[in-house]
Design a protein around this motif. Structure first.
Motif, short mmCIF file in Angstrom:
data_model
loop_
_atom_site.label_atom_id
_atom_site.label_comp_id
_atom_site.label_asym_id
_atom_site.label_seq_id
_atom_site.Cartn_x
_atom_site.Cartn_y
_atom_site.Cartn_z
N ILE A 1 69.23 37.30 45.05
CA ILE A 1 70.17 36.68 44.11
C ILE A 1 69.40 35.85 43.07
O ILE A 1 69.71 35.87 41.88
CB ILE A 1 71.19 35.81 44.86
CG1 ILE A 1 72.22 36.68 45.57
CG2 ILE A 1 71.88 34.83 43.92
CD1 ILE A 1 73.26 37.28 44.67
N ILE A 2 68.39 35.13 43.53
CA ILE A 2 67.58 34.33 42.61
C ILE A 2 66.94 35.23 41.56
O ILE A 2 66.97 34.93 40.36
CB ILE A 2 66.50 33.54 43.39
CG1 ILE A 2 67.16 32.43 44.22
CG2 ILE A 2 65.47 32.96 42.43
CD1 ILE A 2 66.22 31.73 45.18
N ARG A 3 66.37 36.35 42.00
CA ARG A 3 65.72 37.26 41.05
C ARG A 3 66.74 37.83 40.07
O ARG A 3 66.46 37.96 38.87
CB ARG A 3 65.02 38.39 41.80
CG ARG A 3 63.81 37.95 42.59
CD ARG A 3 62.88 39.13 42.88
NE ARG A 3 63.54 40.16 43.66
CZ ARG A 3 63.47 40.27 44.98
NH1 ARG A 3 62.77 39.37 45.69
NH2 ARG A 3 64.07 41.24 45.63
N GLN A 4 67.93 38.17 40.56
CA GLN A 4 68.96 38.71 39.68
C GLN A 4 69.37 37.68 38.63
O GLN A 4 69.53 38.01 37.45
CB GLN A 4 70.18 39.14 40.49
CG GLN A 4 69.95 40.37 41.37
CD GLN A 4 71.12 40.64 42.28
OE1 GLN A 4 72.24 40.21 42.03
NE2 GLN A 4 70.87 41.34 43.38
N ILE A 5 69.57 36.45 39.07
CA ILE A 5 69.99 35.40 38.15
C ILE A 5 68.93 35.18 37.07
O ILE A 5 69.25 35.00 35.89
CB ILE A 5 70.27 34.09 38.91
CG1 ILE A 5 71.54 34.25 39.77
CG2 ILE A 5 70.42 32.91 37.94
CD1 ILE A 5 71.81 33.07 40.68
N GLN A 6 67.67 35.22 37.46
CA GLN A 6 66.60 34.95 36.50
C GLN A 6 66.45 36.07 35.47
O GLN A 6 65.77 35.89 34.46
CB GLN A 6 65.28 34.70 37.24
CG GLN A 6 65.30 33.38 38.00
CD GLN A 6 63.98 33.03 38.64
OE1 GLN A 6 63.17 33.91 38.98
NE2 GLN A 6 63.73 31.75 38.84
N ASN B 1 71.04 36.39 31.15
CA ASN B 1 71.17 35.36 30.13
C ASN B 1 72.42 34.54 30.43
O ASN B 1 73.45 35.07 30.85
CB ASN B 1 71.30 35.99 28.74
CG ASN B 1 70.01 36.68 28.31
OD1 ASN B 1 68.92 36.17 28.57
ND2 ASN B 1 70.15 37.82 27.66
N GLY B 2 72.33 33.25 30.20
CA GLY B 2 73.50 32.39 30.34
C GLY B 2 73.86 32.01 31.76
O GLY B 2 75.00 31.64 32.03
N VAL B 3 72.90 32.11 32.68
CA VAL B 3 73.13 31.69 34.07
C VAL B 3 71.99 30.78 34.50
O VAL B 3 70.82 31.11 34.30
CB VAL B 3 73.21 32.90 35.02
CG1 VAL B 3 73.61 32.44 36.42
CG2 VAL B 3 74.19 33.94 34.52
N LYS B 4 72.34 29.65 35.08
CA LYS B 4 71.34 28.65 35.46
C LYS B 4 71.48 28.32 36.94
O LYS B 4 72.59 28.10 37.44
CB LYS B 4 71.54 27.39 34.62
CG LYS B 4 70.64 26.23 35.01
CD LYS B 4 70.99 24.99 34.21
CE LYS B 4 70.15 23.78 34.65
NZ LYS B 4 70.55 22.56 33.92
N ILE B 5 70.36 28.27 37.65
CA ILE B 5 70.34 27.81 39.04
C ILE B 5 70.13 26.31 39.03
O ILE B 5 69.10 25.81 38.54
CB ILE B 5 69.21 28.50 39.84
CG1 ILE B 5 69.43 30.01 39.89
CG2 ILE B 5 69.13 27.92 41.25
CD1 ILE B 5 68.29 30.78 40.53
N GLY C 1 59.93 29.06 40.73
CA GLY C 1 60.13 27.87 39.91
C GLY C 1 61.53 27.30 39.98
O GLY C 1 61.95 26.58 39.05
N VAL C 2 62.27 27.58 41.04
CA VAL C 2 63.65 27.10 41.14
C VAL C 2 63.66 25.66 41.66
O VAL C 2 62.82 25.28 42.48
CB VAL C 2 64.49 28.00 42.08
CG1 VAL C 2 64.68 29.37 41.48
CG2 VAL C 2 63.86 28.11 43.46
#
Length: 308
Positions: free
Chosen positions: A16-21, A24-28, A47-48
């Motif tokens: 999920i982290i890799r997908q989010i990174q 565009n327009g999504v921040k962890i 770097g999360v």
């Protein structure tokens, strides 16, 4: 821009982290896990930001919370997130059982927050193409729907987490079948299971090794579900829809094939682009799979695991 807090930093949480990174327009906003070594590893590799406590996630003012922990913890975590007024994205299965799933539905209803299930097939171009061809009648009248899964080992080599192989929370019926059960119900309608048999190893703590189930979709179209682990062949997942003019096969999640009379099998490869899960979350789209839909799937999973 939407912000997401992540609870559970296992293998799927890392995906999920890799997908989010890549979006565009999504921040962890932060990642939390009970294993501090795992958190530190994710911080170094991706770097999360990490959270030292669960409360840091729950009161981070994130738009969404992703729950990627074992199923038995989903209901409690969902209630905490809903009470904090945060929308919830849950890993499948929805919960450990339907009773806990009902509690999750009640939590989001009472707190008026949105919910979504992590069912990646819903955002697959191959699956959208498959659904389009079924609905426009290009393969004719549907005569049967089948799901066949074979695993040489379970848990799979990349998923060596103890609970994945446990009878209490794991097994391929809980881990793999929900994806396809949800897809079948979304495309065709309600599933009814009429007969099933589950096989287990001698060790009482270990999950199932086999399943065969018969049923129907919308009370008429025959349905066959089959699963085996510990079998001497390469892992294979085949979701097949038999029509009077053609047969569609979704193989190993993303390969789509068409069989037609007197023709060689064709792999379909040209698909229209479809929005990602996170784009749908930003739009609060009806394409999201809500907890209510996850609960319907959970009830079928419970029935399959009940060998009485």
């Amino acid at each position: 821009m939407i912000s997401i807090g992540i609870i559970g930093a296992g293998i799927v949480g890392e995906r999920i982290i890799r997908q989010i990174q890549q979006e565009n327009g999504v921040k962890i906003v932060a990642v939390y896990d009970e294993n501090p070594d795992r958190l530190q590893s994710l911080k170094e590799n991706y770097g999360v930001p990490i959270a030292a406590t669960l409360d840091e996630i729950l009161y981070s003012k994130a738009d969404w919370i992703y729950i990627g922990t074992p199923p038995s913890s989903h209901a409690e975590l969902a209630k905490m997130a809903a009470d904090a007024g945060i929308n919830i994205l849950s890993e499948k299965p929805l919960a450990h059982n339907a009773e806990a799933g009902e509690q999750m539905v009640a939590s989001i209803t009472e707190n008026r927050v949105r919910s979504a299930m992590h069912f990646p097939l819903m955002y697959s171009p191959a699956v959208h193409e498959m659904a389009k061809r079924i609905k426009n009648g290009s393969i004719g009248e549907i005569g049967r729907i089948e799901l066949h899964t074979v695993f040489p080992v379970w848990p799979r080599p990349w998923q060596q987490t103890p609970w994945i192989g446990s009878r209490l929370e794991g097994g391929f019926i809980r881990e793999v079948f929900p994806h396809y059960i949800q897809l079948i119900e979304r495309i065709f309608g309600n599933i009814t299971i009429t007969a099933h048999q589950v096989t287990y190893p001698a060790q009482p703590e270990l999950c199932e090794t086999g399943l065969i189930a018969l049923g129907a979709v919308n009370g008429s179209t025959p349905l066959l579900l089959s699963g085996l682990s510990g079998i001497g062949q390469k892992e294979l997942l085949q979701f097949k829809v038999y029509g009077s003019q053609g047969v569609l096969t979704l193989e190993n999640w993303s390969q789509l094939y068409l069989d037609e009379p007197q023709k060689d099998r064709t792999e379909l490869t040209h698909f229209a682009e479809v929005p990602s899960l996170f784009k749908e979350m930003k739009k609060m789209s009806t394409a999201l799979v809500p907890f209510e839909e996850g609960l319907a799937v959970q009830r079928i999973i419970d029935q399959l695991l009940n060998d009485e």
